[in-house]
Design a protein around this motif. Structure first.
Motif, PDB file in Angstrom:
ATOM      1  N   VAL A  47       3.883   2.160 -14.931  1.00 50.43           N
ATOM      2  CA  VAL A  47       4.775   3.173 -14.681  1.00 50.43           C
ATOM      3  C   VAL A  47       4.232   3.984 -13.364  1.00 50.43           C
ATOM      4  N   VAL A  48       5.122   4.485 -12.561  1.00 51.18           N
ATOM      5  CA  VAL A  48       4.630   5.457 -11.506  1.00 51.18           C
ATOM      6  C   VAL A  48       4.876   6.887 -12.133  1.00 51.18           C
ATOM      7  N   TYR A  49       3.641   7.692 -11.568  1.00 53.85           N
ATOM      8  CA  TYR A  49       3.733   8.966 -11.763  1.00 53.85           C
ATOM      9  C   TYR A  49       4.764   9.727 -10.834  1.00 53.85           C
ATOM     10  N   TRP A  50       5.115   9.373  -9.706  1.00 53.23           N
ATOM     11  CA  TRP A  50       5.805   9.937  -8.875  1.00 53.23           C
ATOM     12  C   TRP A  50       7.317  10.134  -9.299  1.00 53.23           C
ATOM     13  N   TYR A  99      -0.468   2.592 -15.442  1.00 54.88           N
ATOM     14  CA  TYR A  99       0.111   3.520 -14.625  1.00 54.88           C
ATOM     15  C   TYR A  99      -0.268   3.576 -13.094  1.00 54.88           C
ATOM     16  N   CYS A 100       0.459   4.255 -12.141  1.00 45.73           N
ATOM     17  CA  CYS A 100       0.075   4.495 -10.799  1.00 45.73           C
ATOM     18  C   CYS A 100       0.130   5.707 -10.560  1.00 45.73           C
ATOM     19  N   TRP A 101      -0.573   6.388  -9.513  1.00 39.24           N
ATOM     20  CA  TRP A 101      -0.448   7.774  -8.928  1.00 39.24           C
ATOM     21  C   TRP A 101      -0.683   7.842  -7.458  1.00 39.24           C
ATOM     22  N   HIS A 102      -0.225   8.863  -6.800  1.00 39.60           N
ATOM     23  CA  HIS A 102      -0.638   9.495  -5.552  1.00 39.60           C
ATOM     24  C   HIS A 102      -1.360  10.452  -5.960  1.00 39.60           C
ATOM     25  N   ASP A 103      -2.499  11.022  -5.150  1.00 38.94           N
ATOM     26  CA  ASP A 103      -3.257  12.079  -5.706  1.00 38.94           C
ATOM     27  C   ASP A 103      -2.649  13.049  -5.624  1.00 38.94           C
ATOM     28  N   TRP A 140      -3.337   1.119  -9.776  1.00 37.07           N
ATOM     29  CA  TRP A 140      -3.663   1.584  -8.538  1.00 37.07           C
ATOM     30  C   TRP A 140      -3.501   3.038  -8.421  1.00 37.07           C
ATOM     31  N   GLY A 141      -4.284   3.377  -7.463  1.00 34.72           N
ATOM     32  CA  GLY A 141      -4.258   4.702  -6.937  1.00 34.72           C
ATOM     33  C   GLY A 141      -3.831   4.734  -5.581  1.00 34.72           C
ATOM     34  N   VAL A 187      -3.906   1.242  -3.087  1.00 30.75           N
ATOM     35  CA  VAL A 187      -2.758   0.852  -2.113  1.00 30.75           C
ATOM     36  C   VAL A 187      -2.650   1.923  -0.692  1.00 30.75           C
ATOM     37  N   PHE A 188      -2.241   1.432   0.036  1.00 25.77           N
ATOM     38  CA  PHE A 188      -2.064   1.773   1.502  1.00 25.77           C
ATOM     39  C   PHE A 188      -0.459   1.758   1.650  1.00 25.77           C
ATOM     40  N   TRP A 189       0.338   2.777   1.518  1.00 24.25           N
ATOM     41  CA  TRP A 189       1.530   2.727   2.075  1.00 24.25           C
ATOM     42  C   TRP A 189       1.777   3.653   3.314  1.00 24.25           C
ATOM     43  N   GLY A 190       1.800   3.008   4.560  1.00 22.36           N
ATOM     44  CA  GLY A 190       1.854   4.042   5.566  1.00 22.36           C
ATOM     45  C   GLY A 190       3.252   5.010   5.655  1.00 22.36           C
ATOM     46  N   GLY A 191       2.935   5.873   4.960  1.00 29.63           N
ATOM     47  CA  GLY A 191       4.127   6.824   4.892  1.00 29.63           C
ATOM     48  C   GLY A 191       4.643   7.246   6.145  1.00 29.63           C
ATOM     49  N   ARG A 192       3.939   7.775   7.042  1.00 28.55           N
ATOM     50  CA  ARG A 192       4.639   8.319   8.520  1.00 28.55           C
ATOM     51  C   ARG A 192       3.833   7.424   9.592  1.00 28.55           C
ATOM     52  N   GLU A 193       3.383   6.277   9.105  1.00 23.90           N
ATOM     53  CA  GLU A 193       2.631   5.562  10.123  1.00 23.90           C
ATOM     54  C   GLU A 193       3.491   4.646  10.870  1.00 23.90           C
ATOM     55  N   GLY A 194       3.995   5.335  12.057  1.00 18.89           N
ATOM     56  CA  GLY A 194       5.092   4.512  12.637  1.00 18.89           C
ATOM     57  C   GLY A 194       5.525   5.499  13.765  1.00 18.89           C
TER      58      GLY A 194
END
Ligand code: XUL
Ligand code: CO
Length: 438
Positions: A47-50, A99-103, A140-141, A187-194
């Motif tokens: 389950v995702v935290y966000w 579960y998973c989180w972003h900091d 994953w975090g 995990v690395f999701w490149g939120g604004r890497e573009g």
């Protein structure tokens, strides 16, 4: 502080396909065996935290609608700890193992990096306790390197070296807590890497910086002794016009070019695949073929809407195709099925969080059973194997073994005169056979 956040809901149980109880599983029977392994081990739900704890249902045209007693809006550590307790009550009652989180989902932004780190430490300690008491693990975090205004031009691909250092510091800290909380991966999701326009962008320099960033992360992972894999999560656009990690093939190319493939696998998300113009199964097969299929973000988009709607996955074609590819590549090891999905804005009651996750878990349990039945039946697998049988002997086997030259191929073709034994691809028949199992 309330003792319970979902007081009227008790643990969700498996009641079987005939049950009409909306708060029961009809297909997800955690301990039931499929191909010799329990559903719980096959699916490894998270389950995702966000979305689940932080999402309020706001969109570009309206405020949040969701009733969430754990969101007081204070933005304090006290509120964050209350939210963590709500999260663990939810995941525990649902019976998901991870579960998973972003900091920055779990702990509030501070005014300075030092204060943010302090906030994170305070909530991290509570998460550790909650994990120990419940047995729920961290799949994953990840670091949320896209919300704060400083990341407007990107994080690891920002034009500013100062911003890059903030991003590195955030990943460093998120890695430390992932390790401390026994995370299965990172995990690395490149939120604004573009980029939004090449008029202001040095693409080559940004990609090189991203490669260096990942190498520093690998070095720090080794220093920490963190054993879980790193995952890159592809997405082609949103928020930027062009994200560098646009699809599985682009990610694999990046990892090869920067000599990182040994340290990374991919985390494939359905709605990101479809935004890239691919099916989820295509992305899984591209990752799997490269030995880099790590984990999945389970959701789905809407064919009528062109953006990342992150809906709960309830389509049985989708879930069975996903599970066919997952089983084909040997099943999850450190990865799992993470519901990176949100309830619709109109589904504003807390109980909708349960309905949504139950729908997703049951759809995946059915997908798993359908995929196992298709594999057991064997007709579809046999069709594919037969279709390539010219490669099992003669010139085909010689080419596959790397022992044939263009001259050998030419000699073979001249001897044949023409190819007279091509067979139908039988797509419609195969689709009908697939439907037998739904
Ligand atoms: C965004 C998305 C993220 C990642 C984690 O589209 O999928 O939530 O899964 O950063
Ligand atoms: Co995701």
């Amino acid at each position: 502080m309330p003792k319970e956040f979902f007081p009227r809901i008790s643990a969700i149980r498996f009641e079987g396909p005939d049950s009409k109880n909306p708060l029961a599983f009809k297909h997800y029977d955690a301990e039931a065996l499929v191909e010799g392994r329990s559903m719980k081990e096959h699916l490894r739900f998270a389950v995702v935290y966000w979305h689940t704890m932080r999402g309020a249902g706001a969109d570009m045209f309206g405020w949040g609608t969701a009733q969430r007693t754990w969101q007081t809006g204070e933005g304090t550590v006290k509120e964050a700890i209350q939210r963590a307790r709500a999260m663990f009550e939810f995941v525990g009652k649902l019976g998901a193992p991870f579960y998973c989180w972003h900091d920055r989902d779990v702990a509030p932004h501070g005014k300075t990096l030092a204060e943010s780190n302090k906030n994170f430490d305070a909530v991290g300690k509570e998460l550790k306790k909650l994990q120990k008491d419940s047995g729920i693990g961290l799949l994953w975090g990840t670091a949320q390197n896209f919300v704060h205004p400083r990341y407007m031009h990107g994080a690891a691909t920002s034009c500013s070296a100062d911003v890059y250092c903030f991003a590195a510091a955030q990943v460093k800290k998120a890695l430390e807590w992932t390790h401390e909380l026994d995370g299965q991966g990172y995990v690395f999701w490149g939120g604004r890497e573009g980029y939004s326009t090449l008029l202001n962008t040095d693409l080559k320099r940004e990609m090189d910086h991203l490669g260096r960033f990942m190498h520093m992360a690998v070095d720090y992972k080794k220093k920490l002794g963190f054993k879980g894999p790193f995952y890159i999560e592809p997405k082609p656009k949103e928020p930027t016009k062009h994200q560098y990690d646009s699809d599985a093939a682009a990610c694999l190319n990046f990892l090869r070019e920067y000599n990182l493939l040994d340290h990374f696998k991919l985390n494939i998300e359905t709605n990101h695949a479809t935004l890239a113009g691919h099916t989820m199964q295509h992305e899984l097969e591209v990752a799997g073929a490269a030995g880099a299929l790590g984990s999945i973000d389970a959701n789905m988009g809407d064919v009528m809407l062109g953006w990342d709607t992150d809906q709960f996955p309830t389509d049985l074609y989708l879930t069975s195709q996903v599970m066919l590819s997952i089983l084909k590549y040997g099943g999850f090891t450190t990865g799992g099925t993470n519901f990176d999905a949100k309830v619709r804005r109109e589904s504003f009651e807390p109980v909708d969080l349960f309905h949504a996750h139950i729908a997703g878990m049951d759809a995946f349990a059915r997908g798993l059973k359908i995929a196992a039945a298709i594999r057991k039946d064997g007709r579809l697998g046999k069709f594919v194997a037969d279709r390539y049988r010219s490669w099992d002997r003669g010139i085909g086997a010689k080419i596959e073994a790397g022992k044939a030259t263009f001259s050998d191929c030419e000699k073979h073709a001249l001897r044949l005169g023409e190819v007279t034994d091509l067979e139908s691809g039988r797509q419609e028949l195969l689709e009908a056979i697939y439907n037998e199992f739904l």
